[in-house]
Design a protein around this motif. Sequence first.
Motif: not given
Length: 171
Positions: A10-15, A70-76, A81-91
């Motif tokens: 199970i993975a979460i990817v931000t951004g 995060v709680d919803k992902v874990i409950a559902d 197992d995997l997290i990707v902290a991808n969110a970001g901004i750039f101007k």
Amino acid sequence: MSEQIHANKIAIVTGACGGIGRATAERLRNDGATVVGLDINPDVVTNLTGERLSGAVCDISDDAALKTAVDKVIADHGGLDLIVANAGIFKSGEYIDAETDSWDLHLKINLTATQRFLKLLHPRTQEERQAAQHHHHRLAQLRRSGTRRFGLLRHQSRRDPTRPRGRSRAR
């Protein structure tokens, strides 16, 4: 089709609404993972659809919203197992001449939100790691103390002890 190296993960990817985040989410899914992509952009819900791929709207700079997601992902899905902290901004070109509010927003999204995301998940991974270590420790205790006493049988070799080990050259 790629090798299923993340099967049953199970993975979460931000951004994850577009760009690298979306490509990462799709690749993880193609590698066998069930992926939930988080993004502040509401289009994430329609951009990430299909088997083992879904999107959820979440402002990762909002601690309460991130915890809820995060709680919803874990409950559902029964875990994470995997997290990707991808969110970001750039101007482009804005850093030297950036207004204070813009600079603060960049730090909030690119640094602080990532740190809080990892901090939120750290106790969960610690608990899982400790549970796994306890499980392995208990198995080792059972092996050392004689598993027959607990109704468990060790694998018994069916090899003739008088026969030499290894492949026989005579056939």
